[in-house]
Design a protein around this motif. Sequence first.
Motif, PDB file in Angstrom:
ATOM      1  N   VAL A 188       0.857  -1.182   0.000  1.00  0.00           N
ATOM      2  CA  VAL A 188       0.000   0.000   0.000  1.00  0.00           C
ATOM      3  C   VAL A 188       0.898   1.239   0.000  1.00  0.00           C
ATOM      4  O   VAL A 188       1.816   1.352   0.819  1.00  0.00           O
ATOM      5  CB  VAL A 188      -0.940   0.022   1.234  1.00  0.00           C
ATOM      6  N   VAL A 189       0.642   2.140  -0.950  1.00  0.00           N
ATOM      7  CA  VAL A 189       1.445   3.358  -1.092  1.00  0.00           C
ATOM      8  C   VAL A 189       0.507   4.559  -1.005  1.00  0.00           C
ATOM      9  O   VAL A 189      -0.466   4.649  -1.767  1.00  0.00           O
ATOM     10  CB  VAL A 189       2.219   3.337  -2.435  1.00  0.00           C
ATOM     11  N   PRO A 190       0.780   5.481  -0.064  1.00  0.00           N
ATOM     12  CA  PRO A 190      -0.115   6.630   0.102  1.00  0.00           C
ATOM     13  C   PRO A 190      -0.062   7.587  -1.085  1.00  0.00           C
ATOM     14  O   PRO A 190       0.939   7.675  -1.785  1.00  0.00           O
ATOM     15  CB  PRO A 190       0.405   7.319   1.369  1.00  0.00           C
ATOM     16  N   LEU A 191      -1.183   8.305  -1.275  1.00  0.00           N
ATOM     17  CA  LEU A 191      -1.314   9.244  -2.392  1.00  0.00           C
ATOM     18  C   LEU A 191      -1.493  10.650  -1.811  1.00  0.00           C
ATOM     19  O   LEU A 191      -2.430  10.880  -1.038  1.00  0.00           O
ATOM     20  CB  LEU A 191      -2.536   8.828  -3.231  1.00  0.00           C
ATOM     21  N   PHE A 192      -0.557  11.536  -2.151  1.00  0.00           N
ATOM     22  CA  PHE A 192      -0.574  12.885  -1.587  1.00  0.00           C
ATOM     23  C   PHE A 192      -1.011  13.916  -2.626  1.00  0.00           C
ATOM     24  O   PHE A 192      -0.553  13.886  -3.758  1.00  0.00           O
ATOM     25  CB  PHE A 192       0.824  13.269  -1.084  1.00  0.00           C
ATOM     26  N   VAL A 193      -1.902  14.812  -2.201  1.00  0.00           N
ATOM     27  CA  VAL A 193      -2.242  15.978  -3.015  1.00  0.00           C
ATOM     28  C   VAL A 193      -1.925  17.205  -2.165  1.00  0.00           C
ATOM     29  O   VAL A 193      -2.448  17.336  -1.052  1.00  0.00           O
ATOM     30  CB  VAL A 193      -3.724  15.968  -3.456  1.00  0.00           C
ATOM     31  N   ASN A 194      -1.032  18.057  -2.680  1.00  0.00           N
ATOM     32  CA  ASN A 194      -0.561  19.232  -1.914  1.00  0.00           C
ATOM     33  C   ASN A 194      -0.077  18.824  -0.526  1.00  0.00           C
ATOM     34  O   ASN A 194      -0.386  19.483   0.471  1.00  0.00           O
ATOM     35  CB  ASN A 194      -1.668  20.283  -1.794  1.00  0.00           C
ATOM     36  N   GLY A 195       0.653  17.727  -0.456  1.00  0.00           N
ATOM     37  CA  GLY A 195       1.242  17.278   0.810  1.00  0.00           C
ATOM     38  C   GLY A 195       0.294  16.567   1.747  1.00  0.00           C
ATOM     39  O   GLY A 195       0.695  16.094   2.809  1.00  0.00           O
ATOM     40  N   GLU A 196      -0.977  16.459   1.356  1.00  0.00           N
ATOM     41  CA  GLU A 196      -1.966  15.808   2.235  1.00  0.00           C
ATOM     42  C   GLU A 196      -2.244  14.377   1.760  1.00  0.00           C
ATOM     43  O   GLU A 196      -2.444  14.141   0.556  1.00  0.00           O
ATOM     44  CB  GLU A 196      -3.271  16.613   2.213  1.00  0.00           C
ATOM     45  N   ASN A 197      -2.229  13.443   2.694  1.00  0.00           N
ATOM     46  CA  ASN A 197      -2.512  12.041   2.393  1.00  0.00           C
ATOM     47  C   ASN A 197      -4.020  11.882   2.168  1.00  0.00           C
ATOM     48  O   ASN A 197      -4.794  11.865   3.122  1.00  0.00           O
ATOM     49  CB  ASN A 197      -2.032  11.187   3.582  1.00  0.00           C
ATOM     50  N   ILE A 198      -4.423  11.784   0.900  1.00  0.00           N
ATOM     51  CA  ILE A 198      -5.863  11.766   0.586  1.00  0.00           C
ATOM     52  C   ILE A 198      -6.356  10.380   0.162  1.00  0.00           C
ATOM     53  O   ILE A 198      -7.533  10.204  -0.132  1.00  0.00           O
ATOM     54  CB  ILE A 198      -6.228  12.803  -0.498  1.00  0.00           C
ATOM     55  N   GLY A 199      -5.425   9.424   0.124  1.00  0.00           N
ATOM     56  CA  GLY A 199      -5.831   8.080  -0.286  1.00  0.00           C
ATOM     57  C   GLY A 199      -4.622   7.213  -0.515  1.00  0.00           C
ATOM     58  O   GLY A 199      -3.533   7.495  -0.003  1.00  0.00           O
ATOM     59  N   GLN A 200      -4.802   6.182  -1.300  1.00  0.00           N
ATOM     60  CA  GLN A 200      -3.706   5.228  -1.484  1.00  0.00           C
ATOM     61  C   GLN A 200      -3.999   4.291  -2.643  1.00  0.00           C
ATOM     62  O   GLN A 200      -5.147   4.156  -3.066  1.00  0.00           O
ATOM     63  CB  GLN A 200      -3.549   4.401  -0.220  1.00  0.00           C
ATOM     64  N   ILE A 201      -2.920   3.688  -3.149  1.00  0.00           N
ATOM     65  CA  ILE A 201      -3.091   2.570  -4.071  1.00  0.00           C
ATOM     66  C   ILE A 201      -2.739   1.300  -3.306  1.00  0.00           C
ATOM     67  O   ILE A 201      -1.801   1.288  -2.507  1.00  0.00           O
ATOM     68  CB  ILE A 201      -2.257   2.746  -5.368  1.00  0.00           C
TER      69      ILE A 201
END
Length: 150
Positions: free
Chosen positions: A108-121
């Motif tokens: 599981v790898v986190p997904l960041f938008v503008n430095g915020e963890n908003i989800g993951q693959i």
Amino acid sequence: MLSPLRPKIEAIVNSEDVEIKIRLQQICDLLRENISYYDWVGFYFKNGTKEELKLGPYSGEPTDHTIIPFGKGICGQVALSNENFVVPDVKAQDNYIACSINVKAEIVVPLFVNGENIGQIDIDSNTADPFSKDDEEFLEFVNKEVAKIL
Ligand code: SME
């Protein structure tokens, strides 16, 4: 084996005429169909203001775990840690949510938008201990690309 997929990911992300949900679906399908040890590929996203993850587009068998509270399972732990979680052997994990008895490993790898963890693959594998640093780097690339359209 992973790097030839990078331009294909970019092409999907850049296909502006296609709905974003469909583009994410195409990425899941691309990864599952082209990487032999990726048996289930999906995106989870923070569910509004709730402290939980909600399943987004995925490729593979349907799962009952469409909502995962923060802290629960590998996914829920990554929602809090902001770090990649590589699980070579799911049986060795106490805080793990089983989706299928065939799954042996998970990343599981986190997904960041503008430095915020908003989800993951999230990738499940039916092969034992299949993931390397290459998978982590590749999935970080995928998430950075996806972040551009979220
Ligand atoms: N195994 C995950 C749950 C999601 S399924 O793999 C699709 C976990 O422990 O969080």
